[in-house]
Design a protein around this motif. Structure first.
Motif, PDB file in Angstrom:
ATOM      1  N   GLU A   1       0.837  -1.193   0.000  1.00  0.00           N
ATOM      2  CA  GLU A   1       0.000   0.000   0.000  1.00  0.00           C
ATOM      3  C   GLU A   1       0.872   1.242   0.000  1.00  0.00           C
TER       4      GLU A   1
ATOM      5  N   MET B   1      -3.776   3.326  -1.455  1.00  0.00           N
ATOM      6  CA  MET B   1      -3.897   2.550  -2.692  1.00  0.00           C
ATOM      7  C   MET B   1      -3.182   1.224  -2.491  1.00  0.00           C
TER       8      MET B   1
ATOM      9  N   ALA C   1      -1.793  -2.433  -4.227  1.00  0.00           N
ATOM     10  CA  ALA C   1      -1.331  -3.034  -5.476  1.00  0.00           C
ATOM     11  C   ALA C   1      -0.704  -4.390  -5.190  1.00  0.00           C
TER      12      ALA C   1
ATOM     13  N   ASP D   1      -2.359  -1.841  -9.259  1.00  0.00           N
ATOM     14  CA  ASP D   1      -3.381  -1.282  -8.368  1.00  0.00           C
ATOM     15  C   ASP D   1      -4.686  -2.054  -8.531  1.00  0.00           C
TER      16      ASP D   1
END
Length: 118
Positions: free
Chosen positions: A40, A48, A50, A54
């Motif tokens: 993150e 966010m 991934a 993402d």
């Protein structure tokens, strides 16, 4: 190793709104349970996630948190909990810890991860 920006944002949320912090922490646990290799970063004022691409974001608001899916249009919305009418993005609003389960967040997280890494 934990990103200092992630820790700072978590602390800021905790100070401003402990209830939202609890929801963010619970959503993060679901994400890391479903996608163990997730990482993150802080982006757009939220988190966010991934692995390596993402697949979702978590954002805290005054009355809820939102789990955002950049390609939410591709998710099968079996439980009819996705919101948003845009071309691509969809989100799930979470107002309580109970909604994390009742809105089947884990299933949507897993599906989003699988879709972007297919």
């Amino acid at each position: 190793m934990t990103d200092a920006r992630v820790e700072q944002l978590l602390n800021d949320i905790r100070l401003v709104n402990p209830e939202r912090h609890e929801l963010v922490a619970a959503a993060r646990r679901v994400i890391y349970t479903e996608v163990k290799q997730a990482s993150e970063r802080v982006m757009y004022g939220g988190f966010m996630f991934a692995a390596p691409k993402d697949f979702c974001g978590v954002f805290a608001y005054a009355e809820h948190i939102s789990i955002e899916f950049g390609r939410g249009c591709d998710l099968h919305d079996e439980w009819q909990v996705l919101e948003g009418k845009g071309k691509l993005r969809r989100h799930i609003k979470i107002h309580s810890l109970a909604e994390i389960k009742s809105k089947h967040l884990a299933a949507y997280i897993k599906q989003a991860f699988e879709n972007v890494n297919a």
